[in-house]
Scaffold this motif. Structure first.
Motif, PDB file in Angstrom:
ATOM      1  N   TRP A  30       0.850  -1.188   0.000  1.00 29.03           N
ATOM      2  CA  TRP A  30       0.000   0.000   0.000  1.00 29.03           C
ATOM      3  C   TRP A  30       0.885   1.238   0.000  1.00 29.03           C
ATOM      4  O   TRP A  30       1.842   1.334   0.770  1.00 29.03           O
ATOM      5  CB  TRP A  30      -0.892   0.034   1.254  1.00 29.03           C
ATOM      6  CG  TRP A  30      -1.883  -1.073   1.290  1.00 29.03           C
ATOM      7  CD1 TRP A  30      -3.128  -1.089   0.728  1.00 29.03           C
ATOM      8  CD2 TRP A  30      -1.733  -2.343   1.927  1.00 29.03           C
ATOM      9  NE1 TRP A  30      -3.750  -2.277   0.978  1.00 29.03           N
ATOM     10  CE2 TRP A  30      -2.910  -3.071   1.712  1.00 29.03           C
ATOM     11  CE3 TRP A  30      -0.698  -2.944   2.656  1.00 29.03           C
ATOM     12  CZ2 TRP A  30      -3.102  -4.363   2.195  1.00 29.03           C
ATOM     13  CZ3 TRP A  30      -0.892  -4.234   3.139  1.00 29.03           C
ATOM     14  CH2 TRP A  30      -2.078  -4.921   2.909  1.00 29.03           C
ATOM     15  N   PHE A  32       0.323   5.539  -0.049  1.00 30.72           N
ATOM     16  CA  PHE A  32      -0.780   6.478   0.171  1.00 30.72           C
ATOM     17  C   PHE A  32      -0.258   7.785   0.747  1.00 30.72           C
ATOM     18  O   PHE A  32       0.827   7.845   1.309  1.00 30.72           O
ATOM     19  CB  PHE A  32      -1.804   5.862   1.133  1.00 30.72           C
ATOM     20  CG  PHE A  32      -1.168   5.344   2.400  1.00 30.72           C
ATOM     21  CD1 PHE A  32      -1.040   6.155   3.509  1.00 30.72           C
ATOM     22  CD2 PHE A  32      -0.669   4.052   2.459  1.00 30.72           C
ATOM     23  CE1 PHE A  32      -0.423   5.692   4.666  1.00 30.72           C
ATOM     24  CE2 PHE A  32      -0.060   3.574   3.611  1.00 30.72           C
ATOM     25  CZ  PHE A  32       0.061   4.402   4.713  1.00 30.72           C
ATOM     26  N   TRP A  33      -1.066   8.810   0.605  1.00 27.44           N
ATOM     27  CA  TRP A  33      -0.792  10.111   1.203  1.00 27.44           C
ATOM     28  C   TRP A  33      -1.435  10.150   2.581  1.00 27.44           C
ATOM     29  O   TRP A  33      -2.558   9.681   2.758  1.00 27.44           O
ATOM     30  CB  TRP A  33      -1.390  11.227   0.355  1.00 27.44           C
ATOM     31  CG  TRP A  33      -0.744  11.376  -0.975  1.00 27.44           C
ATOM     32  CD1 TRP A  33      -1.164  10.829  -2.151  1.00 27.44           C
ATOM     33  CD2 TRP A  33       0.435  12.111  -1.273  1.00 27.44           C
ATOM     34  NE1 TRP A  33      -0.313  11.185  -3.164  1.00 27.44           N
ATOM     35  CE2 TRP A  33       0.687  11.981  -2.646  1.00 27.44           C
ATOM     36  CE3 TRP A  33       1.315  12.870  -0.505  1.00 27.44           C
ATOM     37  CZ2 TRP A  33       1.768  12.568  -3.278  1.00 27.44           C
ATOM     38  CZ3 TRP A  33       2.398  13.466  -1.137  1.00 27.44           C
ATOM     39  CH2 TRP A  33       2.610  13.319  -2.497  1.00 27.44           C
ATOM     40  N   TYR A  69       1.596  16.976   4.053  1.00 25.98           N
ATOM     41  CA  TYR A  69       1.377  15.580   3.703  1.00 25.98           C
ATOM     42  C   TYR A  69       2.686  14.809   3.645  1.00 25.98           C
ATOM     43  O   TYR A  69       3.767  15.387   3.561  1.00 25.98           O
ATOM     44  CB  TYR A  69       0.655  15.468   2.357  1.00 25.98           C
ATOM     45  CG  TYR A  69      -0.708  16.078   2.403  1.00 25.98           C
ATOM     46  CD1 TYR A  69      -1.779  15.361   2.901  1.00 25.98           C
ATOM     47  CD2 TYR A  69      -0.919  17.385   1.968  1.00 25.98           C
ATOM     48  CE1 TYR A  69      -3.040  15.927   2.969  1.00 25.98           C
ATOM     49  CE2 TYR A  69      -2.179  17.951   2.036  1.00 25.98           C
ATOM     50  CZ  TYR A  69      -3.231  17.209   2.532  1.00 25.98           C
ATOM     51  OH  TYR A  69      -4.469  17.772   2.598  1.00 25.98           O
ATOM     52  N   TYR A  71       3.998  11.005   1.739  1.00 27.97           N
ATOM     53  CA  TYR A  71       3.661   9.805   0.958  1.00 27.97           C
ATOM     54  C   TYR A  71       4.312   8.622   1.653  1.00 27.97           C
ATOM     55  O   TYR A  71       5.504   8.660   1.969  1.00 27.97           O
ATOM     56  CB  TYR A  71       4.164   9.959  -0.477  1.00 27.97           C
ATOM     57  CG  TYR A  71       3.575   8.964  -1.428  1.00 27.97           C
ATOM     58  CD1 TYR A  71       2.216   8.979  -1.732  1.00 27.97           C
ATOM     59  CD2 TYR A  71       4.368   7.999  -2.034  1.00 27.97           C
ATOM     60  CE1 TYR A  71       1.667   8.070  -2.618  1.00 27.97           C
ATOM     61  CE2 TYR A  71       3.823   7.092  -2.925  1.00 27.97           C
ATOM     62  CZ  TYR A  71       2.472   7.134  -3.206  1.00 27.97           C
ATOM     63  OH  TYR A  71       1.923   6.228  -4.084  1.00 27.97           O
TER      64      TYR A  71
END
Length: 86
Positions: A30, A32-33, A69, A71
């Motif tokens: 996985w 994701f941000w 954010y 990643y």
């Protein structure tokens, strides 16, 4: 879902999970941000984090922060092992 249920019910309860796969291979991942801390303690199994983007051309390069954010990348096998341990 089982981990959340286990935490809600308490340590004196058990949950049986039946799965045809042993979940002992890295069959997925996985990426994701995320902006905040991950739920269920998953921050401890994040394999890689990127807080900056880097663009590269033949004769130029540009980096830029993605704050607030980040990643993040989690390997499936790390996830399976963590959940079994919990």
């Amino acid at each position: 879902m089982a981990l959340q249920l286990k935490r809600k019910l308490g340590p004196d309860k058990t949950i049986l999970i039946i799965d045809r796969e042993a979940k002992n291979v890295n069959d997925r991942s996985w990426a994701f941000w995320a902006q905040d801390q991950l739920p269920l303690g998953l921050d401890s199994i994040v394999r890689h984090r990127w807080s900056e983007l880097r663009f590269v051309g033949e004769d130029w390069e540009k980096s830029s922060s993605v704050h607030p954010y980040c990643y993040q990348f989690i390997r499936g096998l790390d996830y399976y092992c963590y959940m079994k341990e919990q």
